[in-house]
Design an enzyme around this catalytic site. Structure first.
Site, PDB file in Angstrom:
ATOM      1  N   THR A  77       0.806  -1.222   0.000  1.00  0.00           N
ATOM      2  CA  THR A  77       0.000   0.000   0.000  1.00  0.00           C
ATOM      3  C   THR A  77       0.843   1.279   0.000  1.00  0.00           C
ATOM      4  O   THR A  77       0.289   2.377   0.014  1.00  0.00           O
ATOM      5  CB  THR A  77      -0.943   0.016   1.226  1.00  0.00           C
ATOM      6  OG1 THR A  77      -0.165  -0.142   2.418  1.00  0.00           O
ATOM      7  CG2 THR A  77      -1.954  -1.121   1.138  1.00  0.00           C
ATOM      8  N   GLN A  84       5.314   4.072  -3.645  1.00  0.00           N
ATOM      9  CA  GLN A  84       6.099   3.529  -4.759  1.00  0.00           C
ATOM     10  C   GLN A  84       5.564   2.183  -5.213  1.00  0.00           C
ATOM     11  O   GLN A  84       5.494   1.902  -6.411  1.00  0.00           O
ATOM     12  CB  GLN A  84       7.564   3.414  -4.350  1.00  0.00           C
ATOM     13  CG  GLN A  84       8.268   4.757  -4.221  1.00  0.00           C
ATOM     14  CD  GLN A  84       9.752   4.615  -3.954  1.00  0.00           C
ATOM     15  OE1 GLN A  84      10.204   3.599  -3.453  1.00  0.00           O
ATOM     16  NE2 GLN A  84      10.513   5.643  -4.279  1.00  0.00           N
ATOM     17  N   LYS A 105      -2.511  -4.733   8.374  1.00  0.00           N
ATOM     18  CA  LYS A 105      -3.652  -4.378   7.528  1.00  0.00           C
ATOM     19  C   LYS A 105      -4.320  -5.619   6.935  1.00  0.00           C
ATOM     20  O   LYS A 105      -3.649  -6.563   6.514  1.00  0.00           O
ATOM     21  CB  LYS A 105      -3.216  -3.451   6.389  1.00  0.00           C
ATOM     22  CG  LYS A 105      -2.862  -2.047   6.846  1.00  0.00           C
ATOM     23  CD  LYS A 105      -2.699  -1.096   5.673  1.00  0.00           C
ATOM     24  CE  LYS A 105      -2.385   0.319   6.148  1.00  0.00           C
ATOM     25  NZ  LYS A 105      -2.256   1.267   5.014  1.00  0.00           N
ATOM     26  N   GLU A 162      18.303  -0.095  -1.992  1.00  0.00           N
ATOM     27  CA  GLU A 162      19.722   0.188  -1.843  1.00  0.00           C
ATOM     28  C   GLU A 162      20.032   0.425  -0.362  1.00  0.00           C
ATOM     29  O   GLU A 162      19.142   0.622   0.451  1.00  0.00           O
ATOM     30  CB  GLU A 162      20.107   1.447  -2.626  1.00  0.00           C
ATOM     31  CG  GLU A 162      19.958   1.343  -4.119  1.00  0.00           C
ATOM     32  CD  GLU A 162      20.457   2.599  -4.805  1.00  0.00           C
ATOM     33  OE1 GLU A 162      19.625   3.306  -5.404  1.00  0.00           O
ATOM     34  OE2 GLU A 162      21.667   2.876  -4.709  1.00  0.00           O
ATOM     35  N   GLU A 195      31.157  -5.419 -13.681  1.00  0.00           N
ATOM     36  CA  GLU A 195      31.926  -4.239 -13.280  1.00  0.00           C
ATOM     37  C   GLU A 195      32.956  -4.658 -12.240  1.00  0.00           C
ATOM     38  O   GLU A 195      33.012  -5.822 -11.838  1.00  0.00           O
ATOM     39  CB  GLU A 195      30.990  -3.163 -12.721  1.00  0.00           C
ATOM     40  CG  GLU A 195      30.275  -3.568 -11.439  1.00  0.00           C
ATOM     41  CD  GLU A 195      29.201  -2.580 -10.997  1.00  0.00           C
ATOM     42  OE1 GLU A 195      28.645  -1.888 -11.870  1.00  0.00           O
ATOM     43  OE2 GLU A 195      28.924  -2.512  -9.794  1.00  0.00           O
ATOM     44  N   HIS A 201      28.058   2.151  -7.103  1.00  0.00           N
ATOM     45  CA  HIS A 201      27.385   1.001  -6.507  1.00  0.00           C
ATOM     46  C   HIS A 201      28.065   0.589  -5.210  1.00  0.00           C
ATOM     47  O   HIS A 201      29.290   0.686  -5.086  1.00  0.00           O
ATOM     48  CB  HIS A 201      27.418  -0.197  -7.472  1.00  0.00           C
ATOM     49  CG  HIS A 201      26.515  -0.037  -8.643  1.00  0.00           C
ATOM     50  ND1 HIS A 201      26.754  -0.642  -9.853  1.00  0.00           N
ATOM     51  CD2 HIS A 201      25.367   0.661  -8.805  1.00  0.00           C
ATOM     52  CE1 HIS A 201      25.797  -0.321 -10.705  1.00  0.00           C
ATOM     53  NE2 HIS A 201      24.945   0.463 -10.093  1.00  0.00           N
TER      54      HIS A 201
END
Length: 685
Positions: A56, A59, A82, A136, A249, A292
């Site tokens: 909910t 985002q 909820k 992140e 990477e 990163h």
């Protein structure tokens, strides 16, 4: 199709030495229950029933609406405390209850970093088959604990953290925040550490008419729940995947493990699927984390050039920019005799032809490899004198080096291959590179260090007999500090002194996410000394911008969205004959204001003669970036020329804004043309 024949032998455990991985085929009767048995859970599609944790929230709501409209089978979600409905779907208070009533195949975790570890653990305990974590800045030690949990079960598979997620273009199933307009059902499987580079690879294969089958975001975290070898095992047995793209990477050894797997695969397969790859960070700055969380090198880990050499030796076609993947895969698929068009191929081709798959790379600048100068840091690196103070508080003999005695290296660090802590030891016979003979001794995060490993560590360190008895005290002191203070690297140099071990050098890195996300380790965070750091980098940090001033005489200021793309921009400029002055990542969700602030930071570097804006619009919109560029021009009274390359979401609108601005801007959609222009302008007297 994916079957029980997917497998991999992973040698783990308390024994010393490196981690060996190879492909193994096995039947159900010979299988042992382990985390490796969950690899097939990655094969998502129309059948996949998805729930959201944090359903909910703002985002999650926006993402769910997009994903449902696209075709993802979201069946409900979880919000603690909820019961009810949201978006016309059930909301339940716990994952266990959702598992019982909604029977999901996967969960997407859309909560903040400080809530994410608990949400991941709840999903594992409820035995959700696929757990996708996008957050992140989850603290490293929380992830170490989660990986210790994962190793004890065979039901749940983790993707992430710090990942864009996983998406099936063919099955219309998205669990993550990938930009949907870039995707087209097709034949190329993609696995990537970088979100933005993966989006550009997706767009390139779409423009080439190939499309994608399954795209797996490994993510840029220090400890990935799913890695390249896991993805390769899926792609090998997936009839919908004809070609494979890998995007790596600096940091860790996942690319080397992939190269080893590919070598074995090409030997055992009569018609192996073609593979193309890119590795970012060839020109990474020493002593820095390149955006990163996991983009830094620990003692004994390989650099980007070494990874590229191993992949090429395994038969992989390496490109130097993601826009080249479309043409590269088209050529490789044609040579292999496999299908070279996607399930919904549109016949589109790249707007610009690519003349080469990969240029001959210039040798990366040689960085000094003396102690303390080759280790990249994850932000919170403390002064050596403060590190020695911490050791003395542990009862460890520590002081400055007097010049007497042979120095050896001993560290506690993250073992990324083993997803656990480890001891790293080196006899340091080569004074120029104390890590040359580094060997790892892994141990379980929950169980702690196994003292039975001490004799093997002492032997590798080539210690004298009288000093061996002092080694357990030093190791236990370091491990205790590592665990209690949430370090990611505690590296020491020590000498033998009258039968004792004396630490004479220390390089200590602590996980700043533990403080920033959860406010843990405030005493360690207080040891940060900003007066030792670059003022421009600190100024950028206040606005959420990752800016790193690169050594040398670079004249090209770079402004890029996404850490992987920012690394690749520096590398690709070097391949084209230019030299970047900086690494700058505005973040995956850049705004007009952050673009303006980025210009301000870059302009403080007097070396810069031209600014190169390289944006791929995934989450970032091309028109918003263009407006940010105009805002910077007007408010900063720009005197330097600016080259702007915008691709991806709203690229047409962004290019139009730049072209019609009447300002001295140079707009391109092709990277090579834009880079050539930036280099030309930088070289003008």
């Amino acid at each position: 199709m994916i079957s029980a024949m997917i497998g991999r032998q992973l040698l783990r455990g308390p024994g010393p030495g490196s981690i060996s991985r190879k492909h193994v085929s096995f039947s159900a009767s010979t299988r042992h229950n382990s985390y490796e048995d969950t690899i097939s859970n990655l094969k998502i599609g129309k059948h996949t029933r998805v729930i959201f944790q944090g359903f909910t929230g703002r985002q999650a709501t926006a993402n769910a609406k997009e994903s449902i409209e696209w075709g993802t089978n979201i069946v409900g979600g979880v919000t603690p405390g909820k019961n009810g409905e949201h978006l016309g779907l059930p909301v339940l208070p716990t994952v266990r209850e959702a598992m019982e009533k909604l029977k999901p195949d996967a969960t997407g975790i859309y909560v903040a970093a400080h809530q994410a570890p608990g949400a991941i653990e709840e999903a594992i305990e409820a035995e959700v088959p696929l757990v996708v974590a996008v957050a992140e800045h989850i603290p490293i030690h929380d992830m170490l604990r989660i990986h210790s949990m994962l190793r004890t079960q065979s039901k749940s598979r983790l993707v992430g953290a710090n990942a864009p997620g996983i998406i099936s273009a063919i099955g219309k199933c998205r669990i993550g925040f990938q930009p949907l307009p870039c995707f087209m059902p097709g034949r190329v499987g993609i696995a990537a550490k970088s979100g933005t580079l993966s989006y550009e690879a997706v767009a390139s294969t779409t423009r080439a008419g190939l499309g994608q089958s399954l795209c797996i975001g490994m993510g840029g975290d220090v400890l990935a729940g799913t890695d390249f070898v896991d993805a390769l095992n899926i792609f090998e047995h997936d009839d919908e995947t004809e070609g494979i793209v890998l995007i790596g990477e600096i940091g860790g050894e996942a690319e080397l493990e992939a190269a080893e797997w590919i070598t074995d695969y090409r030997k055992r397969s009569p018609n192996p699927k073609p593979i193309s790859a890119l590795v970012g960070g060839i020109h990474a700055a020493p002593g820095k984390v390149m955006g990163h969380a996991g983009a830094f090198t620990l003692p004994g880990e390989s650099d980007a050039l070494t990874k590229i050499k191993h992949l090429e030796a395994a038969g992989v076609t390496v490109v130097n920019h993601p826009a080249k993947f479309g043409d590269a895969m088209k050529l490789l698929l044609g040579k292999s005799g496999r299908a070279s068009t996607g399930a919904a191929a549109s016949g589109l081709s790249e707007r610009r032809s690519i003349h080469t798959m990969r240029r001959v790379r210039s040798t990366a600048k040689a960085f000094a490899s003396s102690f303390g100068s080759t280790i990249q840091k994850r932000n919170l690196y403390i002064r050596e004198d403060l590190a020695l103070d911490l050791l003395r508080e542990q009862g460890i003999n520590a002081s400055e080096y007097s010049g007497k005695g042979r120095k050896r290296m001993l560290a506690v660090a993250v073992d990324r291959a083993n997803l656990s802590p480890c001891i790293i030891a080196s006899p340091a016979n080569n004074p120029g590179d104390p890590h040359a003979e580094a060997k790892k001794f892994a141990f379980d995060y929950q169980s702690g260090f196994d003292v039975s490993q001490v004799p093997a560590i002492a032997e590798h360190l080539q210690l004298g007999h009288s000093s061996k008895e002092s080694l357990p005290k030093l190791i236990n002191g370091l491990v205790d500090l590592y665990m209690k203070k949430e370090a990611f690297l505690l590296e020491t140099m020590f000498v033998e002194r009258l039968g004792d071990l004396k630490v004479v050098g220390a390089r200590f890195g602590f996980d700043d996410a533990a403080y920033r996300s959860t406010r843990r380790q405030s005493d360690i965070h207080a040891l940060r000394r900003i007066e030792d750091e670059d003022p421009q980098e600190l100024d950028a940090e206040k606005d959420g911008i990752v800016y790193i001033k690169l050594p040398g005489g670079g004249y090209i200021g770079t402004l890029v969205n996404g850490a992987g793309l920012a690394m690749n921009t520096v590398d690709a400029l070097a391949d084209a004959g230019g030299e970047a002055a900086n690494f700058l990542d505005t973040g995956g969700k850049a705004t007009s204001e952050t673009v303006k602030k980025s210009f301000e930071v870059i302009l403080q570097d007097k070396r810069v003669k031209v600014i190169f804006v390289n944006i791929f619009g995934g989450l970032t919109l091309g028109d918003m970036i263009a407006n940010g560029v105009l805002l910077a021009f007007k408010e900063l009274e720009m005197r330097l020329p600016v080259v702007v390359r915008i691709r991806g979401t709203n690229e047409g609108e962004g290019q139009k804004i730049i072209a019609e601005s009447g300002l001295p801007l140079h707009a391109y959609d092709d990277f090579e043309e834009a880079a050539a222009k930036a280099i030309e302008l930088a070289n003008k007297p």
